[in-house]
Design a protein around this motif. Structure first.
Motif, PDB file in Angstrom:
ATOM      1  N   GLU A 182      21.856 -14.141  -8.674  1.00 15.91           N
ATOM      2  CA  GLU A 182      21.970 -12.784  -8.112  1.00 15.91           C
ATOM      3  C   GLU A 182      22.380 -11.767  -9.175  1.00 15.91           C
ATOM      4  O   GLU A 182      21.865 -10.657  -9.208  1.00 15.91           O
ATOM      5  N   ASP A 211      15.767 -11.690  -2.039  1.00 19.43           N
ATOM      6  CA  ASP A 211      17.216 -11.903  -1.875  1.00 19.43           C
ATOM      7  C   ASP A 211      17.514 -13.394  -1.694  1.00 19.43           C
ATOM      8  O   ASP A 211      18.412 -13.937  -2.333  1.00 19.43           O
ATOM      9  N   ASP A 212      16.737 -14.045  -0.817  1.00 20.58           N
ATOM     10  CA  ASP A 212      16.943 -15.484  -0.579  1.00 20.58           C
ATOM     11  C   ASP A 212      16.741 -16.272  -1.871  1.00 20.58           C
ATOM     12  O   ASP A 212      17.494 -17.203  -2.169  1.00 20.58           O
ATOM     13  N   GLN A 216      20.933 -19.098  -7.626  1.00 19.39           N
ATOM     14  CA  GLN A 216      22.244 -18.695  -8.164  1.00 19.39           C
ATOM     15  C   GLN A 216      22.076 -17.748  -9.357  1.00 19.39           C
ATOM     16  O   GLN A 216      22.702 -17.914 -10.395  1.00 19.39           O
ATOM     17  N   ARG A 251      19.492 -10.460 -11.776  1.00 22.98           N
ATOM     18  CA  ARG A 251      18.199  -9.982 -11.251  1.00 22.98           C
ATOM     19  C   ARG A 251      17.496  -9.031 -12.193  1.00 22.98           C
ATOM     20  O   ARG A 251      16.284  -9.062 -12.323  1.00 22.98           O
ATOM     21  N   HIS A 275      19.060 -27.938  -3.886  1.00 19.31           N
ATOM     22  CA  HIS A 275      18.134 -26.984  -3.274  1.00 19.31           C
ATOM     23  C   HIS A 275      16.932 -27.730  -2.681  1.00 19.31           C
ATOM     24  O   HIS A 275      16.531 -27.485  -1.535  1.00 19.31           O
ATOM     25  N   THR A 288      19.610 -15.918  -4.324  1.00 20.54           N
ATOM     26  CA  THR A 288      20.772 -16.673  -3.853  1.00 20.54           C
ATOM     27  C   THR A 288      20.557 -18.163  -4.127  1.00 20.54           C
ATOM     28  O   THR A 288      21.426 -18.839  -4.693  1.00 20.54           O
TER      29      THR A 288
END
Ligand SMILES: Nc1ncnc2c1ncn2[C@@H]1O[C@H](COP(=O)(O)OP(=O)(O)OP(=O)(O)O)[C@@H](O)[C@H]1O
Ligand SMILES: [Mg+2]
Length: 306
Positions: free
Chosen positions: A123, A114-115, A121, A126, A174, A118
């Motif tokens: 999501e 999940d991290d 960018q 997936r 990031h 995110t």
């Protein structure tokens, strides 16, 4: 602390790294800047423990990075230069495989995925096959795949090659965020603007040797001239000439003067002088020396030369 001592790596008759010694402290954002074939990826693969040097040692916090008594690999993450993803699998399947290889299972794996989505960018993509991703999306996924196990030490080998400015900025932000959170980063690139923007220390590497090492300011002061200032040759600037030739070199081309101060002459003294003569600062254009100029000075070739 990562310590390289007299590291030499050969491929047949090619010496890819030649007696390299280097210390990188925890928390650094360290740049490896050099042209094609300089030895950047070789250095990364040695630090990641994927290859062993012919001579010299590499230790992380005092422990060797390769061999039977090596450092815990979970402390290290490598973002490889060549995208290492399975194109026929979905993004989620890819990250699950990498996460499991890194020892993650169950809820820890799910949270890491999940991290990662995110941060990348991605999501909403997936469940898409990686082969349907653009180059920039693949680069972002390639980056987060190396971070699932939250390594303390991240090796990034040209992570922005072929990506558009948006993806590039997303990757920069990031990485800067990771570095602020305490992760040590080694970052290789051909692009001096990237090294200038990101790195707290920069090494210029070519032919397997470190030619220069320091902060950007340290490196720029190694150039044979300090800041260069140009201004129009007009009656207003004429009174400056005698005073400037006393503290540096002035050349005149096409109605424009170029002043190169002697080493150590402070820029503040120059502007003090112009102010005393009533000349506004906007008449003067100051040009900072660049890393590219330093590289040319050290090696005689451009950074992007093959
Ligand atoms: N597996 C290999 N077999 C033979 N030679 C190799 C191998 N890997 C690297 N080399 C050679 O070692 C030298 C350094 O290569 P390296 O890949 O480390 O350069 P680099 O700085 O990463 O270049 P680039 O910017 O093109 O990625 C080059 O001369 C290259 O041809
Ligand atoms: Mg490389």
């Amino acid at each position: 602390m990562l310590a390289l001592r007299h590291v030499t790596k050969r491929f047949g008759s090619i010496t890819a790294l030649d007696d390299v010694s280097l210390d990188i402290a925890p928390g650094e954002f360290f740049g490896l800047l050099g042209p094609n074939g300089a030895g950047k990826s070789t250095l990364m693969s040695l630090v990641a423990g994927l290859r062993t040097p012919e001579a010299g040692t590499i230790t992380l916090a005092g422990q060797p990075v390769a061999g039977s008594a090596s450092v815990d690999r979970r402390n290290l993450g490598l973002v490889p230069q060549t995208i290492a993803l399975f194109p026929e699998l979905t993004a989620e399947e890819n990250l699950s495989i990498f996460g499991e290889l890194q020892g993650l299972r169950g809820p820890a794996l799910k949270a890491a995925l999940d991290d990662a989505f995110t941060a990348a960018q991605l999501e909403d993509r997936r469940r898409s096959l990686v082969k349907t991703f653009s180059g920039g999306m693949q680069r972002r996924l390639n980056l987060v795949a190396a971070l699932l196990h939250r390594p303390k030490f991240l090796l990034c080998d040209e992570p922005t090659v072929g990506v558009d400015p948006q993806s590039r900025n997303a990757i920069f932000e990031h990485l800067q965020q990771l570095n602020r959170a305490g992760i040590t980063i080694i970052y290789s690139t051909h692009y001096m603007e990237e090294a200038e923007r990101l790195c707290s220390r920069i090494s210029i590497i070519d032919h397997g040797r470190i030619l220069a090492l320091g902060t950007l300011d340290d490196l720029l002061t190694r150039l044979p001239f300090e800041d260069e200032i140009t201004f129009a040759a007009t009656p207003a600037t004429a009174p400056l000439m005698a005073q400037l030739t006393a503290v540096g070199e002035v050349t005149t081309v096409d109605g424009s003067h170029r002043f190169r101060p002697r080493s150590g002459y402070p820029l503040s003294a120059f502007f003090g002088l112009t102010e005393s003569l009533g000349l506004p600062p906007r008449l003067f254009v100051s040009q900072r020396p660049t890393l590219e100029a330093l590289f040319l000075h050290l090696t005689g070739r451009k950074l992007r030369d093959a």
